[in-house]
Design a protein around this motif. Structure first.
Motif, short mmCIF file in Angstrom:
data_model
loop_
_atom_site.label_atom_id
_atom_site.label_comp_id
_atom_site.label_asym_id
_atom_site.label_seq_id
_atom_site.Cartn_x
_atom_site.Cartn_y
_atom_site.Cartn_z
N MET A 1 7.04 -0.89 0.23
CA MET A 1 6.25 0.64 -0.26
C MET A 1 7.99 1.67 0.39
O MET A 1 7.90 3.04 0.10
CB MET A 1 5.56 1.40 0.78
CG MET A 1 3.59 0.55 0.29
SD MET A 1 2.99 1.75 0.62
CE MET A 1 3.37 3.55 0.40
N GLY A 2 8.92 1.38 1.23
CA GLY A 2 10.30 2.28 1.59
C GLY A 2 9.87 2.76 3.23
O GLY A 2 10.22 3.24 3.15
N LEU A 3 8.62 2.17 3.38
CA LEU A 3 7.97 2.39 5.25
C LEU A 3 9.37 2.27 6.04
O LEU A 3 8.82 0.49 6.83
CB LEU A 3 6.42 2.56 5.02
CG LEU A 3 5.51 3.68 3.80
CD1 LEU A 3 4.03 3.70 4.89
CD2 LEU A 3 5.92 5.10 4.22
N ARG A 4 9.50 3.16 6.55
CA ARG A 4 10.01 2.09 7.85
C ARG A 4 8.78 1.27 8.76
O ARG A 4 7.79 2.83 9.25
CB ARG A 4 11.43 2.36 9.05
CG ARG A 4 11.96 2.89 7.77
CD ARG A 4 12.69 1.90 6.99
NE ARG A 4 13.25 1.16 7.52
CZ ARG A 4 15.24 0.96 7.98
NH1 ARG A 4 15.30 1.73 7.68
NH2 ARG A 4 15.34 0.51 8.55
N SER A 5 8.56 0.28 9.92
CA SER A 5 8.35 0.10 10.99
C SER A 5 8.89 -0.39 12.09
O SER A 5 10.12 -0.78 12.29
CB SER A 5 6.91 -0.86 10.69
OG SER A 5 7.33 -1.61 10.61
N PHE B 1 -8.41 -0.77 8.53
CA PHE B 1 -8.68 0.45 7.82
C PHE B 1 -9.89 -0.14 6.22
O PHE B 1 -10.21 -0.22 5.19
CB PHE B 1 -8.28 1.11 7.07
CG PHE B 1 -7.65 2.80 8.12
CD1 PHE B 1 -9.25 2.61 9.37
CD2 PHE B 1 -7.05 2.83 8.77
CE1 PHE B 1 -8.57 3.11 10.18
CE2 PHE B 1 -5.88 3.97 9.63
CZ PHE B 1 -7.12 4.02 10.10
N HIS B 2 -8.80 -1.68 5.79
CA HIS B 2 -8.42 -1.71 4.87
C HIS B 2 -9.72 -2.98 4.66
O HIS B 2 -10.57 -2.47 3.69
CB HIS B 2 -7.44 -3.45 5.46
CG HIS B 2 -7.85 -4.64 4.02
ND1 HIS B 2 -7.94 -5.02 2.76
CD2 HIS B 2 -7.46 -6.06 4.84
CE1 HIS B 2 -8.03 -6.20 2.34
NE2 HIS B 2 -7.98 -6.63 3.96
N LYS B 3 -10.08 -3.15 5.78
CA LYS B 3 -11.68 -4.44 5.80
C LYS B 3 -12.65 -2.94 5.20
O LYS B 3 -14.05 -3.52 4.80
CB LYS B 3 -11.78 -4.96 6.75
CG LYS B 3 -10.89 -5.91 7.40
CD LYS B 3 -12.03 -7.76 6.10
CE LYS B 3 -11.18 -8.63 5.65
NZ LYS B 3 -11.24 -8.75 4.94
N VAL C 1 -4.57 1.39 0.91
CA VAL C 1 -4.54 1.77 2.45
C VAL C 1 -3.48 3.46 2.88
O VAL C 1 -4.07 3.90 3.79
CB VAL C 1 -5.12 1.38 3.54
CG1 VAL C 1 -4.90 2.11 5.07
CG2 VAL C 1 -6.58 0.74 3.35
N LEU C 2 -2.39 1.91 2.59
CA LEU C 2 -1.10 2.72 3.36
C LEU C 2 -0.43 3.95 2.05
O LEU C 2 0.26 4.69 2.52
CB LEU C 2 0.22 1.90 2.95
CG LEU C 2 0.24 1.02 3.91
CD1 LEU C 2 1.08 -0.58 3.61
CD2 LEU C 2 0.36 1.09 5.19
N ALA C 3 -1.36 4.15 0.51
CA ALA C 3 -0.45 4.68 -0.08
C ALA C 3 -1.63 6.13 0.05
O ALA C 3 -0.76 6.75 0.15
CB ALA C 3 -0.09 4.28 -0.84
N HIS D 1 0.24 7.33 3.71
CA HIS D 1 1.30 8.00 2.68
C HIS D 1 1.30 9.51 2.31
O HIS D 1 2.09 10.11 2.80
CB HIS D 1 2.26 7.52 2.14
CG HIS D 1 3.47 7.04 2.04
ND1 HIS D 1 4.51 8.17 2.95
CD2 HIS D 1 4.18 7.64 0.97
CE1 HIS D 1 6.19 7.86 2.77
NE2 HIS D 1 5.33 7.69 1.18
N ALA D 2 0.66 9.28 1.32
CA ALA D 2 0.22 10.31 0.28
C ALA D 2 -0.30 11.93 1.82
O ALA D 2 0.12 13.63 1.67
CB ALA D 2 -0.99 10.82 -0.46
N ALA D 3 -1.39 11.21 2.89
CA ALA D 3 -1.60 12.55 3.81
C ALA D 3 -0.48 13.04 4.63
O ALA D 3 -0.55 13.79 5.19
CB ALA D 3 -3.00 12.20 4.23
N GLY D 4 0.83 12.68 4.23
CA GLY D 4 1.60 12.37 5.54
C GLY D 4 1.87 11.73 6.27
O GLY D 4 2.93 11.63 6.80
N LEU D 5 1.96 10.04 6.19
CA LEU D 5 2.06 9.20 7.51
C LEU D 5 3.41 9.00 7.06
O LEU D 5 4.39 8.12 5.42
CB LEU D 5 1.47 7.44 6.12
CG LEU D 5 1.90 6.61 7.46
CD1 LEU D 5 1.18 6.64 9.11
CD2 LEU D 5 1.24 5.70 6.65
#
Ligand code: V47
Length: 380
Positions: free
Chosen positions: A208-212, A149-151, A160-162, A165-169
Motif C-alpha cells: 500500500m506504500g506504507l513503510r515499516s 484487528f483482522h481476526k 484494516v490497513l486502509a 491509513h484513512a484515519a491517520g496511520l
C-alpha cells in the motif's frame, strides 16, 4: 566459514548466508566482527547518526496474549496495573508537548491486544491526534495488533490497513516479530500471530506504500542459528518489497515476567548482535540502537558496531521500564546530540521517513563535541 571469506563477500557486496551469520556469532573476537560491520555502516552513512523527536503512547496494556517475555501486559481490565486510556488522556499527552513548544515529529503507538474495544477506538485515536497536530507522523500498531484487528473485526488485512491509513496511520513499528522460528514462538508467544502472518501484514503495508520497521527480540531461549534465520526471513521480504526502513534488535529484559530466571544478554552479546545484523541485512538501510532498551552507553558503543540510529527523545516509555530498564524515560534533543557527538559520530535529526529535519548548526544547542576520541594516544 572464516572471517576472511566473509570479509571478501561483504566487500564484494555478496549476501551472507545462514552459515556466515552463525560464524559471525561464533567468531572469537567480537571486535573484528564489529570492525567489519562498521565498514558497512560507514559505507552507507559515513559518521551520520540519526535520531528523531518522538512521543510514545501505549494506550492500553490489556492483552489477550500471554507472551512469556512481556512485563507490560495485563490479561483483563480490572487486574492490578491494567489500564486503558480514554482518547482525551491520550490526546492530553500530545497537547502537553505542543504547549511545551516541543516540535515532535512522530508518535509511536504500541498496545496490548484488548478484547473489548471497538475498531473505532483506534481510528478515533489516530484521527484525534492528527486534529491536534496535522503534520505529526503516526507510526502505530505492530503487525501483531493489525493481525488481531483482522481476526477480531472480520476484515481482510488490507482493509484494516486502509481504514487505519484513512484515519491517520502513516507507518508501522517493527514490534511483535520476536523470533520467527516455530520452536521458539511455541514456547514464548504461542497465542499470537505466526511468523508468516507477521510477514504478511508487513507485505500488505508495503504494497500500500506504507513503510515499516522490523525487530528481533534476542537474548532469551533462541540459538544463534535461529537469530540468523530470523534476519534472513526479513531480508527475503525486503528483497521482495523494499518497504523496511530500520531493523531494531531488542535485547530481552528479564524483570517481572515469566522468563525472569534467564539472565539478560551481556553487552558483548548486544554489540555482536548489532554487528551481525548490519552484515546480514545488507538491504535494510538503517540499524537502530534503541537507547531506552540498550542503555545509553551501550547504544553509543553500538554506533561503532553497525548501528546508525538511536531512535528518539521518546518521553514516557512503559514496555521496557516495566521489564526492568534503568534508562531515563526521555532524553532531550540536546542530550541526544551530545550523546552522539561524544561517541565520535555526527548527529542528524530526521523525521520518521529519514528526511533530514536538522543537521550541523541547525541542531539543538549543545556543549562542544569531544571529537578527539579517535585520536586518543597512550600517555607516556
Ligand atoms: O514486540 C516486550 C518487545 C516490542 C520485552 O519500530 C521486550 O521504531 C525486551 O515495537 N524485554 C515492542 N523486549 C517495542 C517496539 C518498538 C520499540 C522501539 C522502536 C520500534 C520501532 C518498535 O518490545 C515487543 C517485544 O518484542 N518486548 N517485552 C522485554 N521484557
Amino acid at each position: 566459514m572464516g572471517l576472511h571469506a566473509i570479509r571478501d563477500k561483504v566487500r564484494a557486496g555478496e549476501p551472507l548466508g545462514l552459515e556466515d551469520g552463525v560464524a559471525l556469532y561464533e567468531h572469537p573476537n567480537p571486535l573484528e566482527v564489529g570492525a567489519l560491520a562498521n565498514e558497512v555502516r560507514e559505507r552507507l552513512h559515513g559518521d551520520r547518526t540519526f535520531f528523531n523527536r518522538n512521543l510514545h503512547i501505549n494506550a492500553t496494556n490489556v492483552c489477550e496474549a500471554s507472551c512469556m517475555f512481556c512485563s507490560f501486559a495485563r490479561l483483563e481490565e480490572g487486574n492490578p496495573g491494567a489500564y486503558t486510556m480514554t482518547h482525551e488522556q491520550a490526546f492530553a499527552k500530545l497537547r502537553a508537548r505542543v504547549e511545551a513548544g516541543d516540535p515532535i515529529t512522530e508518535i509511536h503507538i504500541v498496545n496490548g491486544l484488548h478484547p473489548g474495544l471497538p475498531f473505532d477506538y483506534y481510528t478515533e485515536l489516530l484521527a484525534g491526534l492528527k486534529r491536534i497536530q496535522p503534520s505529526i507522523h503516526l507510526k502505530a500498531f505492530t503487525a501483531v495488533e493489525i493481525f488481531y484487528f483482522h481476526k477480531k473485526y472480520g476484515m481482510p488485512i488490507a482493509e484494516v490497513l486502509a481504514r487505519l491509513h484513512a484515519a491517520g496511520l502513516d507507518s508501522l513499528p517493527g514490534g511483535g516479530a520476536e523470533i520467527f522460528a516455530p520452536r521458539v514462538r511455541k514456547k514464548i508467544c504461542d497465542d499470537k500471530c505466526t511468523a508468516d502472518e507477521w510477514l504478511e501484514v508487513h507485505r500488505a503495508a508495503h504494497r500500500m506504500g506504507l513503510r515499516s520497521n522490523c525487530t528481533m527480540l534476542y537474548g532469551h531461549i533462541e540459538s544463534a542459528e535461529e537469530r540468523v534465520d530470523h534476519m534472513l526471513r526479513l531480508r527475503a521480504l525486503q528483497d521482495e518489497t523494499g518497504g523496511f526502513q530500520t531493523f531494531i534488535p531488542l535485547a530481552f529484559h528479564p524483570d517481572n515476567n515469566a522468563l525472569m530466571k534467564l539472565p539478560a544478554p551481556t553487552g558483548v552479546e548486544d554489540l555482536r548482535t548489532y554487528a551481525v545484523a548490519r552484515l546480514v541485512l545488507h538491504n535494510i538501510p538503517h540499524i537502530k540502537a534503541y537507547w531506552i532498551m540498550l542503555g545509553v552507553k551501550t547504544a553509543q558503543t553500538a554506533l561503532w558496531f553497525g548501528a546508525d540510529d538511536l531512535d528518539g527523545t521518546v518521553q514516557e516509555e512503559k514496555i521496557y521500564h516495566m521489564a526492568g530498564a534503568e534508562t531515563p524515560q526521555a532524553l532531550s534533543p540536546a542530550e541526544i546530540v551530545r550523546v552522539i557527538g561524544n561517541a565520535g559520530r555526527v548527529p542528524v535529526e530526521r523525521d520518521t521517513l529519514y528526511n533530514v529535519v536538522a543537521e550541523g548548526e541547525a541542531l539543538a544547542p549543545r556543549r562542544p563535541f569531544r571529537r578527539d576520541v579517535r585520536r586518543l594516544e597512550v600517555m607516556p
